[in-house]
Write a protein that holds these residues in place. Structure first.
Motif, short mmCIF file in Angstrom:
data_model
loop_
_atom_site.label_atom_id
_atom_site.label_comp_id
_atom_site.label_asym_id
_atom_site.label_seq_id
_atom_site.Cartn_x
_atom_site.Cartn_y
_atom_site.Cartn_z
N GLU A 50 0.84 -1.21 0.00
CA GLU A 50 0.00 0.00 0.00
C GLU A 50 0.87 1.26 0.00
O GLU A 50 0.56 2.24 -0.69
N ASP A 51 1.94 1.24 0.77
CA ASP A 51 2.84 2.39 0.75
C ASP A 51 3.47 2.57 -0.63
O ASP A 51 3.64 3.70 -1.11
N GLU A 52 3.84 1.44 -1.24
CA GLU A 52 4.42 1.50 -2.59
C GLU A 52 3.43 2.10 -3.59
O GLU A 52 3.79 2.93 -4.42
N LEU A 53 2.16 1.67 -3.48
CA LEU A 53 1.13 2.17 -4.39
C LEU A 53 0.87 3.65 -4.18
O LEU A 53 0.74 4.44 -5.15
N ASN A 54 0.79 4.08 -2.94
CA ASN A 54 0.56 5.50 -2.65
C ASN A 54 1.70 6.37 -3.15
O ASN A 54 1.49 7.48 -3.65
N GLU A 55 2.92 5.87 -3.03
CA GLU A 55 4.07 6.64 -3.51
C GLU A 55 4.04 6.75 -5.03
O GLU A 55 4.38 7.80 -5.59
N ALA A 56 3.63 5.69 -5.71
CA ALA A 56 3.53 5.75 -7.16
C ALA A 56 2.41 6.70 -7.60
O ALA A 56 2.53 7.39 -8.62
N LEU A 57 1.29 6.75 -6.87
CA LEU A 57 0.19 7.67 -7.20
C LEU A 57 0.60 9.12 -7.03
O LEU A 57 -0.03 10.02 -7.61
N SER A 58 1.66 9.34 -6.25
CA SER A 58 2.14 10.71 -6.10
C SER A 58 3.05 11.12 -7.24
O SER A 58 3.55 12.25 -7.26
N GLY A 59 3.26 10.23 -8.20
CA GLY A 59 4.06 10.56 -9.36
C GLY A 59 5.48 10.03 -9.32
O GLY A 59 6.25 10.30 -10.24
N GLU A 60 5.85 9.24 -8.29
CA GLU A 60 7.19 8.70 -8.18
C GLU A 60 7.26 7.29 -8.77
O GLU A 60 6.31 6.51 -8.67
N ARG A 61 8.38 6.99 -9.40
CA ARG A 61 8.64 5.64 -9.87
C ARG A 61 9.21 4.84 -8.70
O ARG A 61 10.22 5.21 -8.12
N VAL A 62 8.60 3.72 -8.36
CA VAL A 62 8.98 2.93 -7.19
C VAL A 62 9.41 1.54 -7.66
O VAL A 62 8.69 0.90 -8.44
#
Length: 522
Positions: A153-165
């Motif tokens: 979930e943290d990975e998904l939220n970080e990607a939704l903020s525009g970051e490549r994870v």
């Protein structure tokens, strides 16, 4: 195995081998390079898929959004390997499509294995599973430093903020996956997330482990063989030595005799040789003590028999002159007993002093000067004179030893010389320094004017209780231990003592000469 050394050898060898195996299988998997390569591959694939999704599954009017139907259609048309899983999430973190559900891919794990694995495959699978458990246990404490922190979930939220994870993580079922989450954008607005996961890292690691198993088996066999060889070469010989020593201690054997061990050219052979020599010396000492005890009993019995005979005879004799002769016999035997007991006491005390008292610097020049002056001071009329002569060209007569024992050496030699010398004769003690085999030494000689030493007796006179007195010499004043004590003390000081006759130019014997050579203190 009863030997502690053998168990220690096995344990140490296997412990080092296990550390090597665990390190090779768990910590040295080349996992970092493998994970990075897989991440790069997923990023490349993800960039292509995201670009297609941005063109065909996003709109911007009235607001940027993801067209879910088009996204699922595009996801379904992808041709991904069986080890790659792709999912699409919208801006609300809801899953829009799953490639495994949309495609015609068959889940082999869900269907189960078609063929039963053979014995080797089962063994490899069991070992690999065991190593996986060890690996997960070792990595649990360092997960934050090796894997991506946080949950999916943290990975998904970080990607939704525009970051490549991207990174590596362990799923809830314990599977290691490499994942990449890329934002799906319309112009600059994030309308969804594409997540691609690769689950073949564990499979590659298992294959590497399976390839290492034959080498591990060979390493274990070699380690066990080397441990057994060390146990046979070290533990068993030491146990044999211990049992042999116990037999000597219990009296079941007289000494250690292990020719098979003493012939070895290593430390075990040296130890066996030392123990064999030690027990042989101990056995010789016991035999010598038994012989000494028998000799003492014999020597004590002679004067006691003489005294008893004289006492019994004196009870029946009434002639005063005969009684006086018997009294003199008893007095002579008593003096002989006293001298014998004194010499026996000195002989038995010598060994203890040799081991107990330390060596110090002894000035033989001063010791002999004091000794000869004492004899002259107590000299009675008719007794031989004792004189000390020192070589003027020699240095100090300094040796390393025990002054009490060395004093006893020269007292015994002087007493022996005085007992053989005629009335008003002369005993000369000479001292000088010399070189013996390239080593500085001190030589002391004691000369008398007696009848000399009989032929063939130059070595025998140093044996215990040996006496051989020509007619006319004083009898009953010597125990036969004096020269034996001299030889024993000189030998303990790493010196030598010899006897010879003094002769003139015509070969006539002028007396006896005793030569003592001791190492000089430099």
């Amino acid at each position: 195995m009863n030997s502690r050394i053998a168990r220690l050898i096995f344990a140490s060898n296997l412990a080092g081998l296990l550390v090597l195996i665990i390190g090779a299988l768990v910590l040295n998997e080349m996992r970092v390079g493998l994970v990075q390569a897989r991440i790069d591959s997923l990023n490349t694939q993800g960039d292509l898929i995201v670009s297609v999704l941005a063109e065909g599954a996003t709109v911007g009017d009235p607001e940027p959004e993801l067209i879910e139907v088009n996204a699922r259609r595009i996801l379904k048309r992808l041709e991904l390997p069986s080890t790659i899983q792709a999912r699409i999430y919208n801006a609300d973190s809801e899953m829009v499509g799953d490639y495994n559900l949309l495609s015609d891919r068959v889940d082999e794990f869900a269907l189960g294995a078609l063929d039963e694995p053979n014995m080797f495959e089962s063994f490899v699978g069991g070992v690999s599973g065991f190593m996986d458990s060890i690996g997960r246990w070792l990595q649990s404490s360092a997960r934050e430093s090796l894997l991506q922190p946080g949950t999916f979930e943290d990975e998904l939220n970080e990607a939704l903020s525009g970051e490549r994870v991207s990174g590596e993580r362990i799923t809830d079922d314990g599977q290691r996956v490499v994942s990449v989450s890329l934002p799906i954008q319309h112009v600059s607005a994030v309308v969804g997330v594409l997540t691609i996961e690769a689950s073949d890292v564990d499979t590659i690691v298992r294959r590497e482990r399976a390839a290492l198993l034959p080498f591990i088996a060979v390493a274990i066999i070699v380690s066990l063989l080397s441990s057994a060889l060390l146990a046979i070469m070290i533990a068993r010989p030491l146990r044999r030595l211990a049992l042999a020593a116990d037999r000597v201690g219990s009296g079941a054997a007289e000494k250690i005799e292990l020719p098979a061990l003493t012939s070895r050219k290593d430390e075990i052979g040296e130890l066996a040789d030392s123990l064999e020599g030690m027990t042989a010396a101990l056995f010789d000492r016991i035999v010598a003590n038994e012989a000494f005890a028998a000799d003492v009993a014999h020597e004590l019995k002679n004067p006691l028999t003489s005294i008893r005979s004289a006492v019994e005879t004196s009870e029946r004799v009434t002639d005063p002159e005969a009684r006086e002769k018997l009294r003199k016999v008893i007095a002579s035997d008593v003096r002989r007993l006293d001298r014998l007991i004194t010499d026996i006491s000195n002989a038995t005390r010598l060994e203890a002093e040799t081991a107990r008292l330390p060596n110090t610097s002894v000035d033989l020049g001063q010791l002999l000067t004091d000794l000869t002056e004492t004899y002259d001071a107590i000299r009675n009329e008719g007794d031989p004179r004792v004189r000390f002569e020192r070589d003027e060209d020699s240095g100090d007569l300094i040796v390393l030893g025990r002054d009490g024992a060395l004093g006893q050496v020269f007292r015994n030699l002087i007493e022996n010389a005085r007992s053989f010398s005629p009335e008003d004769g002369q005993v000369i003690v000479r001292g000088r320094t010399m070189a013996v085999r390239g080593r500085a030494s001190v030589e002391i000689t004691v000369e008398d004017e007696g009848p000399g030493i009989p032929d063939g007796k130059l070595e025998k006179i140093f044996e215990r209780f040996y006496t051989d007195r020509p007619a006319g010499t004083k009898f009953g004043l010597n125990s036969g231990l004096g020269l034996s004590i001299v030889a024993q003390i000189v030998e303990s000081h790493r010196g030598t003592v010899t006897a010879e006759n003094r002769e003139d130019s015509e070969g006539k014997v002028l007396g006896a000469r005793f030569v003592v050579v001791l190492p000089a203190q430099l």
